[in-house]
Design a protein around this motif. Structure first.
Motif, PDB file in Angstrom:
ATOM      1  N   TYR A   1      31.302  39.498  39.497  1.00 12.27           N
ATOM      2  CA  TYR A   1      32.599  39.825  38.909  1.00 12.27           C
ATOM      3  C   TYR A   1      32.739  39.274  37.491  1.00 12.27           C
ATOM      4  CZ  TYR A   1      33.858  41.284  43.601  1.00 12.27           C
ATOM      5  OH  TYR A   1      33.901  41.934  44.813  1.00 12.27           O
ATOM      6  N   PRO A   2      33.627  39.887  36.692  1.00 11.52           N
ATOM      7  CA  PRO A   2      33.830  39.409  35.319  1.00 11.52           C
ATOM      8  C   PRO A   2      34.218  37.931  35.265  1.00 11.52           C
ATOM      9  CG  PRO A   2      34.873  41.542  35.616  1.00 11.52           C
ATOM     10  CD  PRO A   2      34.424  41.100  36.976  1.00 11.52           C
ATOM     11  N   ARG A   3      33.786  37.290  34.186  1.00 10.93           N
ATOM     12  CA  ARG A   3      34.042  35.853  34.021  1.00 10.93           C
ATOM     13  C   ARG A   3      35.532  35.522  34.096  1.00 10.93           C
ATOM     14  NH1 ARG A   3      34.973  31.983  29.899  1.00 10.93           N
ATOM     15  NH2 ARG A   3      33.790  30.057  30.264  1.00 10.93           N
ATOM     16  N   LEU A   4      36.351  36.376  33.523  1.00 11.79           N
ATOM     17  CA  LEU A   4      37.791  36.107  33.484  1.00 11.79           C
ATOM     18  C   LEU A   4      38.563  37.093  34.348  1.00 11.79           C
ATOM     19  CD1 LEU A   4      38.167  35.332  29.669  1.00 11.79           C
ATOM     20  CD2 LEU A   4      37.892  33.707  31.564  1.00 11.79           C
ATOM     21  N   ALA A   5      37.999  37.451  35.482  1.00 15.13           N
ATOM     22  CA  ALA A   5      38.673  38.378  36.397  1.00 15.13           C
ATOM     23  C   ALA A   5      39.964  37.765  36.918  1.00 15.13           C
ATOM     24  CB  ALA A   5      37.757  38.714  37.568  1.00 15.13           C
ATOM     25  N   GLN A   6      40.953  38.611  37.160  1.00 15.01           N
ATOM     26  CA  GLN A   6      42.214  38.140  37.727  1.00 15.01           C
ATOM     27  C   GLN A   6      41.960  37.511  39.089  1.00 15.01           C
ATOM     28  OE1 GLN A   6      45.256  41.136  37.839  1.00 15.01           O
ATOM     29  NE2 GLN A   6      46.674  39.907  39.038  1.00 15.01           N
ATOM     30  N   GLN A   7      42.616  36.378  39.337  1.00 11.23           N
ATOM     31  CA  GLN A   7      42.405  35.624  40.569  1.00 11.23           C
ATOM     32  C   GLN A   7      43.554  35.849  41.565  1.00 11.23           C
ATOM     33  OE1 GLN A   7      39.572  33.584  40.866  1.00 11.23           O
ATOM     34  NE2 GLN A   7      38.955  34.456  38.894  1.00 11.23           N
ATOM     35  N   PRO A   8      43.251  35.846  42.867  1.00 12.96           N
ATOM     36  CA  PRO A   8      41.926  35.908  43.466  1.00 12.96           C
ATOM     37  C   PRO A   8      41.271  37.257  43.172  1.00 12.96           C
ATOM     38  CG  PRO A   8      43.593  36.163  45.157  1.00 12.96           C
ATOM     39  CD  PRO A   8      44.320  35.831  43.892  1.00 12.96           C
TER      40      PRO A   8
ATOM     41  N   PRO B   1      35.478  29.627  34.716  1.00 18.23           N
ATOM     42  CA  PRO B   1      36.603  28.714  34.960  1.00 18.23           C
ATOM     43  C   PRO B   1      37.089  28.729  36.403  1.00 18.23           C
ATOM     44  CG  PRO B   1      36.985  30.039  32.989  1.00 18.23           C
ATOM     45  CD  PRO B   1      35.768  30.599  33.639  1.00 18.23           C
ATOM     46  N   ARG B   2      37.154  29.932  36.987  1.00 14.33           N
ATOM     47  CA  ARG B   2      37.629  30.034  38.365  1.00 14.33           C
ATOM     48  C   ARG B   2      36.981  31.234  39.030  1.00 14.33           C
ATOM     49  NH1 ARG B   2      43.897  30.583  40.692  1.00 14.33           N
ATOM     50  NH2 ARG B   2      43.418  29.668  42.731  1.00 14.33           N
ATOM     51  N   LYS B   3      36.703  31.108  40.326  1.00 14.42           N
ATOM     52  CA  LYS B   3      36.040  32.205  41.029  1.00 14.42           C
ATOM     53  C   LYS B   3      36.471  32.170  42.498  1.00 14.42           C
ATOM     54  CE  LYS B   3      31.550  32.152  41.287  1.00 14.42           C
ATOM     55  NZ  LYS B   3      30.109  32.216  40.952  1.00 14.42           N
ATOM     56  N   GLN B   4      37.695  32.622  42.734  1.00 16.90           N
ATOM     57  CA  GLN B   4      38.229  32.670  44.090  1.00 16.90           C
ATOM     58  C   GLN B   4      38.284  34.129  44.548  1.00 16.90           C
ATOM     59  OE1 GLN B   4      42.362  31.755  44.441  1.00 16.90           O
ATOM     60  NE2 GLN B   4      42.264  31.320  46.630  1.00 16.90           N
ATOM     61  N   LEU B   5      37.747  34.404  45.716  1.00 20.22           N
ATOM     62  CA  LEU B   5      37.701  35.771  46.201  1.00 20.22           C
ATOM     63  C   LEU B   5      38.934  36.147  47.005  1.00 20.22           C
ATOM     64  CD1 LEU B   5      33.996  36.158  47.405  1.00 20.22           C
ATOM     65  CD2 LEU B   5      35.013  36.806  45.206  1.00 20.22           C
ATOM     66  N   ASP B   6      39.371  37.383  46.813  1.00 21.49           N
ATOM     67  CA  ASP B   6      40.372  37.981  47.681  1.00 21.49           C
ATOM     68  C   ASP B   6      39.624  38.504  48.907  1.00 21.49           C
ATOM     69  OD1 ASP B   6      41.965  40.020  48.952  1.00 21.49           O
ATOM     70  OD2 ASP B   6      43.248  40.040  47.191  1.00 21.49           O
ATOM     71  N   VAL B   7      39.944  37.991  50.079  1.00 18.87           N
ATOM     72  CA  VAL B   7      39.199  38.358  51.292  1.00 18.87           C
ATOM     73  C   VAL B   7      40.051  39.188  52.251  1.00 18.87           C
ATOM     74  CG1 VAL B   7      37.559  36.462  51.159  1.00 18.87           C
ATOM     75  CG2 VAL B   7      39.746  36.091  52.291  1.00 18.87           C
ATOM     76  N   ASN B   8      41.092  39.818  51.714  1.00 16.96           N
ATOM     77  CA  ASN B   8      41.976  40.603  52.577  1.00 16.96           C
ATOM     78  C   ASN B   8      41.251  41.766  53.249  1.00 16.96           C
ATOM     79  OD1 ASN B   8      44.372  39.140  52.253  1.00 16.96           O
ATOM     80  ND2 ASN B   8      44.832  40.155  50.311  1.00 16.96           N
TER      81      ASN B   8
ATOM     82  N   ARG C   1      39.650  40.685  43.512  1.00 23.73           N
ATOM     83  CA  ARG C   1      39.542  41.806  44.443  1.00 23.73           C
ATOM     84  C   ARG C   1      38.253  42.583  44.165  1.00 23.73           C
ATOM     85  NH1 ARG C   1      44.680  45.394  44.006  1.00 23.73           N
ATOM     86  NH2 ARG C   1      43.758  46.260  45.915  1.00 23.73           N
ATOM     87  N   GLU C   2      37.801  43.316  45.154  1.00 29.57           N
ATOM     88  CA  GLU C   2      36.583  44.105  45.014  1.00 29.57           C
ATOM     89  C   GLU C   2      36.672  45.092  43.852  1.00 29.57           C
ATOM     90  OE1 GLU C   2      36.603  42.853  49.379  1.00 29.57           O
ATOM     91  OE2 GLU C   2      38.101  43.448  47.896  1.00 29.57           O
ATOM     92  N   GLU C   3      37.876  45.564  43.552  1.00 33.35           N
ATOM     93  CA  GLU C   3      38.075  46.540  42.471  1.00 33.35           C
ATOM     94  C   GLU C   3      37.759  45.974  41.092  1.00 33.35           C
ATOM     95  OE1 GLU C   3      40.809  47.830  45.825  1.00 33.35           O
ATOM     96  OE2 GLU C   3      40.120  45.939  44.948  1.00 33.35           O
ATOM     97  N   ALA C   4      37.588  44.644  40.966  1.00 34.70           N
ATOM     98  CA  ALA C   4      37.329  44.020  39.666  1.00 34.70           C
ATOM     99  C   ALA C   4      35.905  44.252  39.165  1.00 34.70           C
ATOM    100  CB  ALA C   4      37.598  42.519  39.734  1.00 34.70           C
ATOM    101  N   LEU C   5      35.030  44.750  40.025  1.00 34.90           N
ATOM    102  CA  LEU C   5      33.640  44.964  39.625  1.00 34.90           C
ATOM    103  C   LEU C   5      33.551  45.852  38.384  1.00 34.90           C
ATOM    104  CD1 LEU C   5      30.636  44.553  40.346  1.00 34.90           C
ATOM    105  CD2 LEU C   5      30.790  46.649  41.709  1.00 34.90           C
ATOM    106  N   LEU C   6      32.781  45.401  37.382  1.00 33.09           N
ATOM    107  CA  LEU C   6      32.509  46.142  36.149  1.00 33.09           C
ATOM    108  C   LEU C   6      33.757  46.390  35.295  1.00 33.09           C
ATOM    109  CD1 LEU C   6      29.892  48.743  37.470  1.00 33.09           C
ATOM    110  CD2 LEU C   6      29.465  46.654  36.168  1.00 33.09           C
TER     111      LEU C   6
END
Length: 321
Positions: A117-124, A283-290, A126-131
């Motif tokens: 996932y992107p370095r600064l992806a919105q947290q947590p 900085p942060r890498k928390q996954l959305d596991v819903n 989501r799978e949609e953040a890829l690319l």
């Protein structure tokens, strides 16, 4: 829930069965009654050799494949050997996935990593953040290889109907981890560092970075159960642009707090210092596991409990140091 998508009589090949993830998947399969498991160590099968992989698949014809094999390492190792990380992982993935498809494997599970996932992806995340943004520079080579694996599985499913699925686990720890002083990930590296400091009665231990990045950690045995659960139940919707699932606890903590927990589990009582000249990484890498929790799976092993058992594994005779 309908019938399982795999059967106890299936011949199941776990590529990378001697690694931490592969070992945990093997234990989970055993617990769930899948006893027809195929394995091949590096001396028997070089996954970077396309001809050897194809010949092995033609001879053994596994019905189910789990691709847990990969070249892995921490920030230093990734940053030092970018070409090796990209080339070696691309070879492993393409050889195993293509051979499985061509040789009639019915179902395949590919293991990726949350570093896709992107370095600064919105947290947590989501799978949609890829690319959707730039990757973390210190591990982008490994991430690009893993993204390729996801997309290869999705492409084969779309074009040929090959039943390939992908799971993206967060940072793993547990039995069978790699505790090498420079080639390991943060948690096993901390275990080794605090253990050696305890034996040496060192007054302090210096860790990399500021200690402020947030990380999520999943016990390998939780991942093993998630993989078997996904093999049994997960069938991506062809209309859904997301063709992979995150796997994690959904809970993160600062590396500084992790260091304190590891020191406590190891029994080290000295001071913890931080070398801020060294990189922090993402900085942060928390996954959305819903998504995966909606299928009926949820992580069960708390970090504090998992650290105690992991340190016991570290102390066991024969542990890789």
């Amino acid at each position: 829930m309908g019938a399982n998508l795999i059967h106890p009589s299936d011949r199941i090949f776990v590529a990378g069965h001697r690694g931490m993830a592969g070992g945990a998947i093997g234990r989970a399969l055993q617990r769930r009654g899948y006893t027809h498991r195929l394995t091949a160590g590096r001396a028997e099968l070089d996954l970077e050799d396309a001809v050897a992989v194809r010949q092995w698949f033609e001879a053994n014809r596994p019905q189910v494949v789990v691709l847990a094999a990969a070249k892995v390492g921490g920030i230093h190792f990734n940053d030092t050997y970018p070409a090796d990380f990209l080339l070696d992982n691309l070879k492993i993935e393409t050889h195993v996935i293509e051979s499985a498809w061509r040789c009639g494997t019915r179902r395949l599970l590919f293991l990726g990593s949350s570093c896709i996932y992107p370095r600064l992806a919105q947290q947590p995340i989501r799978e949609e953040a890829l690319l959707t943004g730039p990757l973390e520079p210190t591990n982008e080579w490994y991430a690009i290889a893993k993204i390729t694996g996801i997309k290869l599985c999705a492409a084969l499913r779309r074009q040929y109907g090959f039943d390939a699925i992908s799971l993206m686990p967060t940072n793993l720890y547990g039995p069978g981890d790699n505790y090498h002083p420079t080639h390991s990930h943060v948690l096993p590296a901390l275990i080794r560092r605090f253990h050696e400091a305890k034996l040496a009665h060192a007054p302090s231990v210096t860790c990399w970075g500021t200690g402020s990045p947030l990380r999520e950690f999943l016990h390998a045995d939780d991942l093993g159960e998630a993989c078997v659960h996904a093999l049994e139940t997960y069938a991506p919707d062809p209309a859904d642009p997301v063709q992979h699932l995150n796997v994690g606890t959904g809970i993160d903590l600062p590396i500084r707090e992790l260091a304190q927990l590891v020191a406590g589990a190891v029994g080290y009582q000295g001071e913890i210092l931080w070398d801020t000249t060294k990189p922090d990484g993402t900085p942060r890498k928390q996954l959305d596991v819903n998504r995966i929790e909606a299928t009926g799976w949820k992580a069960r092993i708390p970090l504090a409990e998992g650290l105690v058992s992991t340190y016991a594994d570290f102390l066991a005779p024969g542990t890789r140091l």
